[in-house]
Scaffold this motif. Sequence first.
Motif, PDB file in Angstrom:
ATOM      1  N   LEU A 188       0.827  -1.213   0.000  1.00  0.00           N
ATOM      2  CA  LEU A 188       0.000   0.000   0.000  1.00  0.00           C
ATOM      3  C   LEU A 188       0.857   1.257   0.000  1.00  0.00           C
ATOM      4  O   LEU A 188       0.476   2.272  -0.575  1.00  0.00           O
ATOM      5  CB  LEU A 188      -0.936  -0.009   1.213  1.00  0.00           C
ATOM      6  CG  LEU A 188      -1.878   1.174   1.367  1.00  0.00           C
ATOM      7  CD1 LEU A 188      -2.803   1.296   0.165  1.00  0.00           C
ATOM      8  CD2 LEU A 188      -2.694   1.056   2.636  1.00  0.00           C
ATOM      9  N   SER A 189       2.036   1.201   0.594  1.00  0.00           N
ATOM     10  CA  SER A 189       2.907   2.379   0.665  1.00  0.00           C
ATOM     11  C   SER A 189       3.359   2.860  -0.713  1.00  0.00           C
ATOM     12  O   SER A 189       3.773   4.005  -0.866  1.00  0.00           O
ATOM     13  CB  SER A 189       4.130   2.075   1.535  1.00  0.00           C
ATOM     14  OG  SER A 189       4.839   0.972   1.027  1.00  0.00           O
ATOM     15  N   MET A 190       3.257   2.002  -1.732  1.00  0.00           N
ATOM     16  CA  MET A 190       3.668   2.386  -3.084  1.00  0.00           C
ATOM     17  C   MET A 190       2.503   2.900  -3.938  1.00  0.00           C
ATOM     18  O   MET A 190       2.712   3.343  -5.065  1.00  0.00           O
ATOM     19  CB  MET A 190       4.335   1.208  -3.783  1.00  0.00           C
ATOM     20  CG  MET A 190       5.654   0.810  -3.158  1.00  0.00           C
ATOM     21  SD  MET A 190       6.457  -0.525  -4.041  1.00  0.00           S
ATOM     22  CE  MET A 190       6.955   0.320  -5.524  1.00  0.00           C
ATOM     23  N   ALA A 191       1.291   2.847  -3.415  1.00  0.00           N
ATOM     24  CA  ALA A 191       0.122   3.323  -4.159  1.00  0.00           C
ATOM     25  C   ALA A 191       0.162   4.850  -4.260  1.00  0.00           C
ATOM     26  O   ALA A 191       0.603   5.527  -3.338  1.00  0.00           O
ATOM     27  CB  ALA A 191      -1.161   2.876  -3.479  1.00  0.00           C
ATOM     28  N   GLY A 192      -0.307   5.358  -5.381  1.00  0.00           N
ATOM     29  CA  GLY A 192      -0.307   6.799  -5.597  1.00  0.00           C
ATOM     30  C   GLY A 192      -1.472   7.481  -4.888  1.00  0.00           C
ATOM     31  O   GLY A 192      -2.483   6.860  -4.570  1.00  0.00           O
ATOM     32  N   THR A 193      -1.330   8.774  -4.644  1.00  0.00           N
ATOM     33  CA  THR A 193      -2.378   9.553  -4.008  1.00  0.00           C
ATOM     34  C   THR A 193      -3.619   9.573  -4.887  1.00  0.00           C
ATOM     35  O   THR A 193      -3.536   9.804  -6.088  1.00  0.00           O
ATOM     36  CB  THR A 193      -1.897  10.999  -3.760  1.00  0.00           C
ATOM     37  OG1 THR A 193      -0.709  10.952  -2.965  1.00  0.00           O
ATOM     38  CG2 THR A 193      -2.949  11.811  -3.026  1.00  0.00           C
ATOM     39  N   GLY A 194      -4.778   9.293  -4.285  1.00  0.00           N
ATOM     40  CA  GLY A 194      -6.036   9.279  -5.009  1.00  0.00           C
ATOM     41  C   GLY A 194      -6.326   7.957  -5.702  1.00  0.00           C
ATOM     42  O   GLY A 194      -7.379   7.796  -6.309  1.00  0.00           O
TER      43      GLY A 194
ATOM     44  N   ARG B  43     -11.405   7.818   7.608  1.00  0.00           N
ATOM     45  CA  ARG B  43     -10.021   8.182   7.319  1.00  0.00           C
ATOM     46  C   ARG B  43      -9.152   7.642   8.441  1.00  0.00           C
ATOM     47  O   ARG B  43      -9.440   7.861   9.614  1.00  0.00           O
ATOM     48  CB  ARG B  43      -9.856   9.686   7.214  1.00  0.00           C
ATOM     49  CG  ARG B  43     -10.411  10.212   5.918  1.00  0.00           C
ATOM     50  CD  ARG B  43      -9.996  11.621   5.666  1.00  0.00           C
ATOM     51  NE  ARG B  43     -10.559  12.035   4.390  1.00  0.00           N
ATOM     52  CZ  ARG B  43     -10.292  13.176   3.809  1.00  0.00           C
ATOM     53  NH1 ARG B  43      -9.488  14.031   4.398  1.00  0.00           N
ATOM     54  NH2 ARG B  43     -10.829  13.472   2.642  1.00  0.00           N
ATOM     55  N   VAL B  44      -8.080   6.952   8.041  1.00  0.00           N
ATOM     56  CA  VAL B  44      -7.183   6.325   9.003  1.00  0.00           C
ATOM     57  C   VAL B  44      -5.752   6.713   8.646  1.00  0.00           C
ATOM     58  O   VAL B  44      -5.377   6.692   7.472  1.00  0.00           O
ATOM     59  CB  VAL B  44      -7.333   4.787   8.964  1.00  0.00           C
ATOM     60  CG1 VAL B  44      -6.392   4.118   9.945  1.00  0.00           C
ATOM     61  CG2 VAL B  44      -8.766   4.374   9.248  1.00  0.00           C
ATOM     62  N   ALA B  45      -4.958   7.059   9.658  1.00  0.00           N
ATOM     63  CA  ALA B  45      -3.539   7.348   9.452  1.00  0.00           C
ATOM     64  C   ALA B  45      -2.742   6.115   9.865  1.00  0.00           C
ATOM     65  O   ALA B  45      -2.953   5.568  10.943  1.00  0.00           O
ATOM     66  CB  ALA B  45      -3.123   8.553  10.280  1.00  0.00           C
ATOM     67  N   ILE B  46      -1.858   5.665   8.978  1.00  0.00           N
ATOM     68  CA  ILE B  46      -1.004   4.520   9.296  1.00  0.00           C
ATOM     69  C   ILE B  46       0.430   4.840   8.925  1.00  0.00           C
ATOM     70  O   ILE B  46       0.691   5.622   8.010  1.00  0.00           O
ATOM     71  CB  ILE B  46      -1.460   3.218   8.593  1.00  0.00           C
ATOM     72  CG1 ILE B  46      -1.506   3.383   7.085  1.00  0.00           C
ATOM     73  CG2 ILE B  46      -2.798   2.757   9.113  1.00  0.00           C
ATOM     74  CD1 ILE B  46      -1.776   2.092   6.341  1.00  0.00           C
ATOM     75  N   GLY B  47       1.354   4.235   9.642  1.00  0.00           N
ATOM     76  CA  GLY B  47       2.769   4.431   9.382  1.00  0.00           C
ATOM     77  C   GLY B  47       3.230   3.622   8.184  1.00  0.00           C
ATOM     78  O   GLY B  47       2.538   2.714   7.723  1.00  0.00           O
ATOM     79  N   LYS B  48       4.422   3.941   7.714  1.00  0.00           N
ATOM     80  CA  LYS B  48       4.963   3.256   6.544  1.00  0.00           C
ATOM     81  C   LYS B  48       5.163   1.770   6.809  1.00  0.00           C
ATOM     82  O   LYS B  48       4.931   0.940   5.935  1.00  0.00           O
ATOM     83  CB  LYS B  48       6.289   3.905   6.137  1.00  0.00           C
ATOM     84  CG  LYS B  48       6.825   3.375   4.833  1.00  0.00           C
ATOM     85  CD  LYS B  48       8.016   4.162   4.366  1.00  0.00           C
ATOM     86  CE  LYS B  48       8.402   3.722   2.963  1.00  0.00           C
ATOM     87  NZ  LYS B  48       9.454   4.547   2.406  1.00  0.00           N
ATOM     88  N   ASP B  49       5.579   1.415   8.033  1.00  0.00           N
ATOM     89  CA  ASP B  49       5.799  -0.003   8.342  1.00  0.00           C
ATOM     90  C   ASP B  49       4.504  -0.798   8.254  1.00  0.00           C
ATOM     91  O   ASP B  49       4.482  -1.928   7.766  1.00  0.00           O
ATOM     92  CB  ASP B  49       6.455  -0.172   9.712  1.00  0.00           C
ATOM     93  CG  ASP B  49       5.661   0.464  10.836  1.00  0.00           C
ATOM     94  OD1 ASP B  49       4.903   1.422  10.559  1.00  0.00           O
ATOM     95  OD2 ASP B  49       5.788   0.019  11.990  1.00  0.00           O
TER      96      ASP B  49
ATOM     97  N   ALA C  25       1.850   0.136   6.406  1.00  0.00           N
ATOM     98  CA  ALA C  25       1.434   0.176   5.004  1.00  0.00           C
ATOM     99  C   ALA C  25       2.193  -0.850   4.166  1.00  0.00           C
ATOM    100  O   ALA C  25       1.656  -1.384   3.200  1.00  0.00           O
ATOM    101  CB  ALA C  25       1.657   1.585   4.432  1.00  0.00           C
ATOM    102  N   ASN C  26       3.422  -1.155   4.554  1.00  0.00           N
ATOM    103  CA  ASN C  26       4.218  -2.147   3.824  1.00  0.00           C
ATOM    104  C   ASN C  26       3.676  -3.557   4.025  1.00  0.00           C
ATOM    105  O   ASN C  26       3.955  -4.455   3.236  1.00  0.00           O
ATOM    106  CB  ASN C  26       5.686  -2.094   4.246  1.00  0.00           C
ATOM    107  CG  ASN C  26       6.393  -0.912   3.645  1.00  0.00           C
ATOM    108  OD1 ASN C  26       6.042  -0.432   2.582  1.00  0.00           O
ATOM    109  ND2 ASN C  26       7.408  -0.427   4.332  1.00  0.00           N
TER     110      ASN C  26
END
Length: 69
Positions: free
Chosen positions: A3-9, A56-62, A64-65
Amino acid sequence: MPLSMAGTGEACTIKRVGGKEETRLFLEKLGFVVGAVVTVISETGGNLIVNIKDSRVAIGKDMANKIMV
């Protein structure tokens, strides 16, 4: 891809959630389950704000990976 590599929108469907059992359960409670649609709202320093199941949820890069879309 993670998910961390998905583009905005970009709307993506979750294919797999990895990590330890407790991590998977935590993400599942937030709505990150296989088949759910998640949209990246914004990214700041690798951390993501995503829209999932009308929340809306905020998640860290770890985290999201560990979510494969």
